[in-house]
Design a protein around this motif. Structure first.
Motif, mmCIF file in Angstrom:
data_model
loop_
_atom_site.group_PDB
_atom_site.id
_atom_site.type_symbol
_atom_site.label_atom_id
_atom_site.label_comp_id
_atom_site.label_asym_id
_atom_site.label_seq_id
_atom_site.Cartn_x
_atom_site.Cartn_y
_atom_site.Cartn_z
ATOM 1 N N ALA A 5 47.501 40.654 44.249
ATOM 2 C CA ALA A 5 46.404 40.337 43.245
ATOM 3 C C ALA A 5 45.217 40.344 44.068
ATOM 4 O O ALA A 5 44.234 40.969 43.565
ATOM 5 C CB ALA A 5 46.744 38.760 43.130
ATOM 6 N N GLN A 6 45.183 39.949 45.473
ATOM 7 C CA GLN A 6 43.763 40.170 46.033
ATOM 8 C C GLN A 6 43.342 41.530 46.337
ATOM 9 O O GLN A 6 42.273 41.701 45.979
ATOM 10 C CB GLN A 6 43.866 39.314 47.416
ATOM 11 C CG GLN A 6 42.842 39.126 48.128
ATOM 12 C CD GLN A 6 42.846 38.743 49.492
ATOM 13 O OE1 GLN A 6 43.977 38.287 50.004
ATOM 14 N NE2 GLN A 6 41.714 38.426 50.274
ATOM 15 N N SER A 7 44.209 42.345 46.581
ATOM 16 C CA SER A 7 43.535 43.646 46.713
ATOM 17 C C SER A 7 43.277 44.330 45.381
ATOM 18 O O SER A 7 42.362 44.972 45.473
ATOM 19 C CB SER A 7 45.196 44.573 47.095
ATOM 20 O OG SER A 7 44.792 45.868 47.208
ATOM 21 N N TYR A 8 44.091 44.182 44.242
ATOM 22 C CA TYR A 8 43.503 44.396 43.104
ATOM 23 C C TYR A 8 42.120 44.005 42.594
ATOM 24 O O TYR A 8 41.003 44.683 42.211
ATOM 25 C CB TYR A 8 44.502 44.159 41.970
ATOM 26 C CG TYR A 8 43.997 44.731 40.562
ATOM 27 C CD1 TYR A 8 44.168 45.877 40.232
ATOM 28 C CD2 TYR A 8 43.456 43.654 39.570
ATOM 29 C CE1 TYR A 8 43.636 46.375 38.721
ATOM 30 C CE2 TYR A 8 43.239 44.123 38.374
ATOM 31 C CZ TYR A 8 43.124 45.363 38.031
ATOM 32 O OH TYR A 8 42.720 45.841 36.624
ATOM 33 N N LEU A 9 41.856 42.572 42.640
ATOM 34 C CA LEU A 9 40.784 41.833 42.556
ATOM 35 C C LEU A 9 39.620 42.542 43.433
ATOM 36 O O LEU A 9 38.546 42.774 42.877
ATOM 37 C CB LEU A 9 40.846 40.338 42.754
ATOM 38 C CG LEU A 9 41.596 39.667 41.875
ATOM 39 C CD1 LEU A 9 41.912 38.331 42.359
ATOM 40 C CD2 LEU A 9 41.024 39.498 40.413
ATOM 41 N N LYS A 10 39.783 42.535 44.790
ATOM 42 C CA LYS A 10 38.774 43.063 45.593
ATOM 43 C C LYS A 10 38.519 44.673 44.982
ATOM 44 O O LYS A 10 37.318 45.095 44.955
ATOM 45 C CB LYS A 10 39.288 43.247 47.061
ATOM 46 C CG LYS A 10 38.170 43.363 47.768
ATOM 47 C CD LYS A 10 38.955 43.348 49.239
ATOM 48 C CE LYS A 10 37.876 43.056 50.496
ATOM 49 N NZ LYS A 10 38.488 42.761 51.726
ATOM 50 N N LYS A 11 39.354 45.514 44.793
ATOM 51 C CA LYS A 11 39.319 47.024 44.556
ATOM 52 C C LYS A 11 38.498 47.046 43.035
ATOM 53 O O LYS A 11 37.195 47.789 42.883
ATOM 54 C CB LYS A 11 40.509 47.726 44.296
ATOM 55 C CG LYS A 11 40.503 48.964 43.381
ATOM 56 C CD LYS A 11 42.043 49.608 43.293
ATOM 57 C CE LYS A 11 41.872 50.821 42.931
ATOM 58 N NZ LYS A 11 41.631 50.968 41.508
ATOM 59 N N MET A 12 38.725 46.295 42.126
ATOM 60 C CA MET A 12 38.153 46.225 40.704
ATOM 61 C C MET A 12 36.646 45.585 40.901
ATOM 62 O O MET A 12 35.628 46.235 40.460
ATOM 63 C CB MET A 12 38.978 45.698 39.733
ATOM 64 C CG MET A 12 40.190 46.271 39.321
ATOM 65 S SD MET A 12 40.067 47.955 38.975
ATOM 66 C CE MET A 12 39.431 47.663 37.245
ATOM 67 N N GLY A 24 32.591 43.440 33.219
ATOM 68 C CA GLY A 24 33.872 43.142 32.729
ATOM 69 C C GLY A 24 34.438 41.976 33.179
ATOM 70 O O GLY A 24 34.029 41.243 34.128
ATOM 71 N N ASP A 25 35.851 41.861 33.033
ATOM 72 C CA ASP A 25 36.670 40.676 33.215
ATOM 73 C C ASP A 25 37.687 41.076 33.968
ATOM 74 O O ASP A 25 38.310 42.192 33.564
ATOM 75 C CB ASP A 25 37.161 39.847 32.225
ATOM 76 C CG ASP A 25 36.044 39.251 31.381
ATOM 77 O OD1 ASP A 25 35.008 38.742 31.918
ATOM 78 O OD2 ASP A 25 36.095 39.222 29.955
ATOM 79 N N ILE A 26 38.005 40.745 35.150
ATOM 80 C CA ILE A 26 39.088 41.149 36.087
ATOM 81 C C ILE A 26 40.244 39.940 35.964
ATOM 82 O O ILE A 26 39.723 38.957 36.349
ATOM 83 C CB ILE A 26 38.711 41.255 37.439
ATOM 84 C CG1 ILE A 26 37.728 42.285 37.641
ATOM 85 C CG2 ILE A 26 40.007 41.865 38.174
ATOM 86 C CD1 ILE A 26 36.750 42.453 38.937
ATOM 87 N N VAL A 27 41.347 40.102 35.561
ATOM 88 C CA VAL A 27 42.325 39.352 35.382
ATOM 89 C C VAL A 27 43.795 39.493 36.081
ATOM 90 O O VAL A 27 44.338 40.656 35.806
ATOM 91 C CB VAL A 27 42.543 38.998 33.815
ATOM 92 C CG1 VAL A 27 43.708 37.921 33.655
ATOM 93 C CG2 VAL A 27 41.287 38.841 33.091
ATOM 94 N N VAL A 28 44.337 38.606 36.686
ATOM 95 C CA VAL A 28 45.638 38.679 37.525
ATOM 96 C C VAL A 28 46.424 37.505 36.990
ATOM 97 O O VAL A 28 45.765 36.329 37.336
ATOM 98 C CB VAL A 28 45.388 39.038 38.894
ATOM 99 C CG1 VAL A 28 46.798 39.167 39.706
ATOM 100 C CG2 VAL A 28 44.608 40.143 39.370
ATOM 101 N N THR A 29 47.489 37.856 36.613
ATOM 102 C CA THR A 29 48.469 36.501 36.307
ATOM 103 C C THR A 29 49.831 36.964 37.177
ATOM 104 O O THR A 29 50.155 37.800 37.066
ATOM 105 C CB THR A 29 48.853 36.732 34.934
ATOM 106 O OG1 THR A 29 47.451 36.468 34.184
ATOM 107 C CG2 THR A 29 49.548 35.343 34.623
ATOM 108 N N ILE A 30 50.085 35.915 37.994
ATOM 109 C CA ILE A 30 51.411 35.901 38.467
ATOM 110 C C ILE A 30 52.221 34.834 37.845
ATOM 111 O O ILE A 30 52.118 33.668 37.601
ATOM 112 C CB ILE A 30 51.315 35.406 39.991
ATOM 113 C CG1 ILE A 30 50.283 36.415 40.881
ATOM 114 C CG2 ILE A 30 52.536 35.217 40.684
ATOM 115 C CD1 ILE A 30 49.926 35.943 42.350
#
Length: 66
Positions: free
Chosen positions: A17-24, A31-37
């Motif tokens: 999740a952290q990797s995706y948030l940082k990349k985006m 925009g909105d970056i959303v990660v749900t676990i």
């Protein structure tokens, strides 16, 4: 910790999740970056990643005269 049994799986999900948030965050300007676990009985079972691009740049409006 309550979920010590699944510590490795939780850490892996959080790292992904952290990797995706940082990349985006570095790639996108608006925009909105959303990660749900999704958890089940203390174990991460699904990770959902999405990005919603804003077509128009948001502008702030002040109600107080300057």
């Amino acid at each position: 910790m309550k979920n010590d049994r699944f510590e490795n799986e939780i850490n892996a999900a959080v790292n992904e999740a952290q990797s995706y948030l940082k990349k985006m965050a570095f790639e996108q300007a608006h925009g909105d970056i959303v990660v749900t676990i999704t958890m089940f009985r203390g174990q991460p079972v699904k990770i959902t990643k999405s990005f919603c691009e804003h077509l128009a740049k948001r502008q702030t409006v002040s109600l107080v005269e300057k």
